[in-house]
Design a protein around this motif. Structure first.
Motif, PDB file in Angstrom:
ATOM      1  N   HIS A 180      -8.103   5.111   2.020  1.00 17.31           N
ATOM      2  CA  HIS A 180      -8.886   6.050   2.828  1.00 17.31           C
ATOM      3  C   HIS A 180      -9.837   6.841   1.920  1.00 17.31           C
ATOM      4  O   HIS A 180      -9.491   7.205   0.806  1.00 17.31           O
ATOM      5  CB  HIS A 180      -7.961   7.027   3.548  1.00 17.31           C
ATOM      6  N   GLY A 181     -11.042   7.087   2.447  1.00 18.55           N
ATOM      7  CA  GLY A 181     -12.007   7.886   1.711  1.00 18.55           C
ATOM      8  C   GLY A 181     -13.214   7.098   1.259  1.00 18.55           C
ATOM      9  O   GLY A 181     -14.130   7.661   0.651  1.00 18.55           O
ATOM     10  N   THR A 182     -13.217   5.806   1.549  1.00 17.75           N
ATOM     11  CA  THR A 182     -14.357   4.960   1.183  1.00 17.75           C
ATOM     12  C   THR A 182     -14.354   3.731   2.074  1.00 17.75           C
ATOM     13  O   THR A 182     -13.309   3.321   2.575  1.00 17.75           O
ATOM     14  CB  THR A 182     -14.281   4.529  -0.296  1.00 17.75           C
ATOM     15  N   ARG A 183     -15.535   3.150   2.246  1.00 20.05           N
ATOM     16  CA  ARG A 183     -15.638   1.860   2.919  1.00 20.05           C
ATOM     17  C   ARG A 183     -16.078   0.787   1.932  1.00 20.05           C
ATOM     18  O   ARG A 183     -16.456  -0.308   2.329  1.00 20.05           O
ATOM     19  CB  ARG A 183     -16.623   1.946   4.090  1.00 20.05           C
ATOM     20  N   ASP A 184     -15.986   1.108   0.661  1.00 21.21           N
ATOM     21  CA  ASP A 184     -16.378   0.194  -0.404  1.00 21.21           C
ATOM     22  C   ASP A 184     -15.163  -0.640  -0.811  1.00 21.21           C
ATOM     23  O   ASP A 184     -14.175  -0.099  -1.327  1.00 21.21           O
ATOM     24  CB  ASP A 184     -16.907   0.985  -1.595  1.00 21.21           C
ATOM     25  N   VAL A 185     -15.225  -1.942  -0.575  1.00 24.39           N
ATOM     26  CA  VAL A 185     -14.102  -2.807  -0.928  1.00 24.39           C
ATOM     27  C   VAL A 185     -14.007  -3.019  -2.437  1.00 24.39           C
ATOM     28  O   VAL A 185     -13.055  -3.624  -2.917  1.00 24.39           O
ATOM     29  CB  VAL A 185     -14.215  -4.171  -0.212  1.00 24.39           C
TER      30      VAL A 185
END
Length: 424
Positions: free
Chosen positions: A190-195
């Motif tokens: 949680h806290g990013t949408r960067d894989v």
């Protein structure tokens, strides 16, 4: 796009290697095939839902009673089978004429497989092709659009009804091939949408990864392999946590599920993903028992929050009143004292119990001196009228202290991870 047909399945290299001969049903070769199964029992039709091509090496057709063989074909047709393919040469030297006759009468496509090819190869290739066709023609209404990796992870995390060949085929299409001995661990970030966070952790671990971004988190299945030459295997959950402490940026929250064998089946894959998401929500809505580290990401696991997960099984709201009664019954005097005096007795009790009643460890985690800790512990024992290191009381006291934190943390908490509400 239409479903894969019998005609198209026959054109697959793996199927052609079995030298299939169409005996009956040329007019039905454009019939769609939903799945390919193999079975060697007379009752094979009972396992079909309709639209399947059934492979058999003929053991189910060796009964000397002609009527039994005819009934076998009738039952397959009644269950909606798309076709029947029989291996010729081992169990059956030739196709029984009554099987061909009954298939012709009922319009069931019948194939003779003249060469031996392991059925697992045929089913794997055929079902992978079926899944690929299905996904390429699917109208996706989920937020992740045409991302087939995300669709698979979502189906697993949501506990959708799947089957193992489908999951393996879809995972293979996404390039996920966990090798022998791999342990799989679900991860929710949680806290990013960067894989990229997951990719960096996977490189540290040296294993395969299946990951995708969602509105509330990044979800992943990470493969961990045994360390070559090690006398004892490394703890895969601990290894994943350490990798994310290295790879994740400060401010991120990472929840790690439990480890499952890669070959244990899709239900176990689903369990570790669901455990990761449940743990993530608890990590975001329930304050930790110990003060968090000032720098770095918050990395926790389903086993670290095992008690919290059990206390909230079925939902936080559904358990709120029960947990409140448990806390009041067990820790009532401490709550009354804290209401009248500035103190931190309940948390002190929980941290002390969680750390094996070690004064040194407890004082360090609470950032207080040992003498102050001893004074708190004496106050707790005086108010409760018991010795907190009594083995018979440890479970009850720790459960109540944890329940108190859950109730405090979730009273008025929102949806947590961007609307994610998955505690179950």
């Amino acid at each position: 796009m239409s479903a894969l047909t019998l005609r198209e399945l026959l054109a697959l290299d793996t199927v052609r290697a079995a030298d299939p001969e169409l005996l009956v049903g040329e007019a039905a070769l454009d019939r769609p095939v939903r799945w390919v199964h193999s079975s060697e029992v007379y009752e094979g039709a009972n396992f079909l839902d309709g639209g399947e091509l059934l492979l058999t090496n003929g053991f189910g057709l060796t009964d000397p009673d002609e009527e039994v063989r005819r009934r076998y074909v009738r039952e397959l047709t009644a269950r909606g089978a798309a076709g029947l393919a029989v291996e010729i040469g081992r169990a059956l030297p030739s196709m029984p004429p009554e099987v061909t006759d009954e298939a012709h009468r009922l319009g069931l496509p019948l194939f003779a497989l003249r060469r031996v090819v392991p059925f697992v190869r045929i089913t794997e290739a055929a079902n992978r092709a079926i899944v690929a066709r299905s996904l390429s023609g699917r109208t996706v209404v989920r937020p992740w659009g045409d991302d087939h990796t995300a669709a698979l992870l979502a189906d697993l995390a949501d506990g959708q009804a799947l089957n193992q060949p489908e999951v393996e085929a879809r995972a293979a299409l996404a390039g996920f091939h966990p090798g022998p001995g791999a342990r799989l661990i679900g991860v929710s970030v949680h806290g990013t949408r960067d894989v990229g966070t997951v990719d960096r952790a996977a490189r540290v671990l040296g294993g395969a990864v299946l990951r995708a971004a969602f509105p509330g988190d990044v979800l992943a299945l990470v493969a961990v392999y045994p360390t070559p030459g090690a006398r004892t295997g490394r703890d895969p959950v601990r290894a994943v946590q350490d990798a994310f402490r290295t790879a994740a940026a400060p401010g991120l929250t990472v929840a790690v599920g439990h480890a499952v064998d890669a070959g244990s089946g899709w239900l176990r894959w689903s369990e570790t993903l669901r455990a990761a998401r449940t743990t993530l929500e608890l990590a975001l809505t329930v304050p930790p028992p110990e003060p968090p580290a000032p720098q770095g990401p918050l990395v926790t696991s389903s086993r670290a929050l095992a008690l919290e997960r059990e206390l909230t099984r079925g939902g936080v709201d559904a358990n709120h009143d029960r947990l409140t009664r448990l806390v009041q019954h067990t820790l009532g005097p401490l709550l009354a004292w804290e209401a009248a005096h500035p103190s931190d007795l309940v948390r002190t009790l929980e941290v002390h119990l969680r750390n094996g009643c070690s004064p040194t460890r407890t004082a360090t985690l609470l950032h207080i001196g040992r003498q102050s800790l001893y004074q708190r512990l004496e106050r707790i024992e005086s108010l409760l009228g018991l010795e907190i290191d009594d083995p018979d009381l440890l479970g009850e006291l720790l459960t109540a202290a944890c329940a108190s934190r859950v109730v405090r943390g979730t009273a008025g908490a929102g949806a947590g991870a961007g609307g994610l509400r998955t505690v179950a």
